[in-house]
Design a protein around this motif. Structure first.
Motif, PDB file in Angstrom:
ATOM      1  N   PHE A 146       5.174  14.402  35.042  1.00  0.00           N
ATOM      2  CA  PHE A 146       4.536  13.859  33.838  1.00  0.00           C
ATOM      3  C   PHE A 146       3.410  12.927  34.250  1.00  0.00           C
ATOM      4  O   PHE A 146       3.290  12.527  35.415  1.00  0.00           O
ATOM      5  N   TYR A 187       4.699  12.711  28.203  1.00  0.00           N
ATOM      6  CA  TYR A 187       5.476  13.922  28.469  1.00  0.00           C
ATOM      7  C   TYR A 187       4.920  15.062  27.610  1.00  0.00           C
ATOM      8  O   TYR A 187       4.175  14.823  26.658  1.00  0.00           O
ATOM      9  N   PHE A 245      12.363  12.538  31.570  1.00  0.00           N
ATOM     10  CA  PHE A 245      11.749  13.790  32.001  1.00  0.00           C
ATOM     11  C   PHE A 245      12.808  14.892  32.168  1.00  0.00           C
ATOM     12  O   PHE A 245      12.647  16.008  31.654  1.00  0.00           O
TER      13      PHE A 245
END
Length: 284
Positions: free
Chosen positions: A213, A234, A278
């Motif tokens: 990210f 993200y 993530f």
């Protein structure tokens, strides 16, 4: 060994005072600790909830006390030359939205230092040799070609807005970092303590890239400390966070909370790491 265990072991080597005196002091200390904890709990509840509208859809996650990895981890000015090894301790405060993020940036503008557009990529063994032990292996690029770091982070704890984790980090050439993203096994040929420890502790047959990210990090000098304001991007959304890496975080955290509260800025204690968001595709 965790810092709590270290403290316990140190305490075991401390000579106990006379029994009656010790009992009296212990009772007094317990009463003081109870009052302090009660006051701190009420302050956290008041500060965390102040300013939120009743119809706000933002939800505060329950504190799990533990996450897979943490990282305030931009390249600070004092880290820009060599390697970093040891325990990373950082303050982590969540901001609800872009508006709050921008207000904080304006408050700290006089101390503006650096702006880093970071790219973060994560790696594991093909058999999850690192993930099974809650370790995170990462390359991070700063402003595309300005700098690249290789980092190994250990099992982390995030509690009451303070994160602690072991960390080993050193710089590599950005061009080499890009080659590693394309072919993760090239990392195993890199000289340095990070890869050496990965080999010794986890011995992966091969490495795979998990993805990553982006993060826009602004650094500010504030009351003798470096404050980091993050906008983590993200594919499924954006998270805003205020961080400060410091050995003894409690006092500075209180000062930061006072700054936010005084200016009507809502916040919450971070409970998970950027990496956990993530992996789980969440925005907690």
């Amino acid at each position: 060994m965790s810092w709590r265990r270290v403290c316990t072991k140190l305490a075991q080597h401390t000579r106990a005072p006379h029994a009656p005196q010790a009992a009296h002091e212990a009772g007094a200390q317990a009463r003081r600790s109870t009052r302090v904890r009660r006051h701190q709990k009420e302050e956290r509840r008041r500060r965390s909830c102040s300013g939120w509208k009743s119809n706000e859809t933002w939800k505060f996650p329950q504190r799990t006390g533990q996450a897979e990895g943490i990282r305030a981890g931009a390249h600070r000015a004092q880290k820009m030359s060599d390697s970093n090894s040891g325990m990373e301790v950082e303050i982590k405060l969540r901001l609800p939205d872009k508006e709050s993020h921008d207000v904080v940036a304006k408050l700290l503008q006089k101390g503006a230092r650096n702006l880093y557009r970071q790219e973060n990529f994560f790696f594991d063994g093909s058999r999850q040799e690192l993930g099974k032990h809650l370790h995170v292996l990462r390359t991070r690029f700063y402003n595309e070609t300005e700098k690249c770091t290789l980092t190994l982070k250990g099992k982390a704890i995030i509690e009451d807005g303070i994160g602690r984790a072991t960390e080993l980090e050193h710089a590599i050439e950005p061009a080499l970092g890009r080659k590693i993203v394309e072919d993760p096994n090239k990392m195993l040929q890199v000289q340095g303590r990070v890869v050496q420890l990965v080999r010794e502790k986890f011995n992966p047959e091969e490495l795979v890239c998990l993805g990553g990210f982006r993060n826009v990090r602004q650094e500010f000098a504030w009351e003798g400390h470096i404050i980091e304001l993050d906008e983590t991007q993200y594919d499924w959304g954006t998270v805003y966070e205020l961080e400060c890496e410091i050995v003894e975080p409690e006092t500075v955290k209180e000062r930061l909370e006072e700054l936010l509260g005084k200016n009507g800025i809502s916040y919450a204690y971070s409970s998970v790491s950027k990496f956990a968001n993530f992996v789980n595709k969440t925005l907690l």
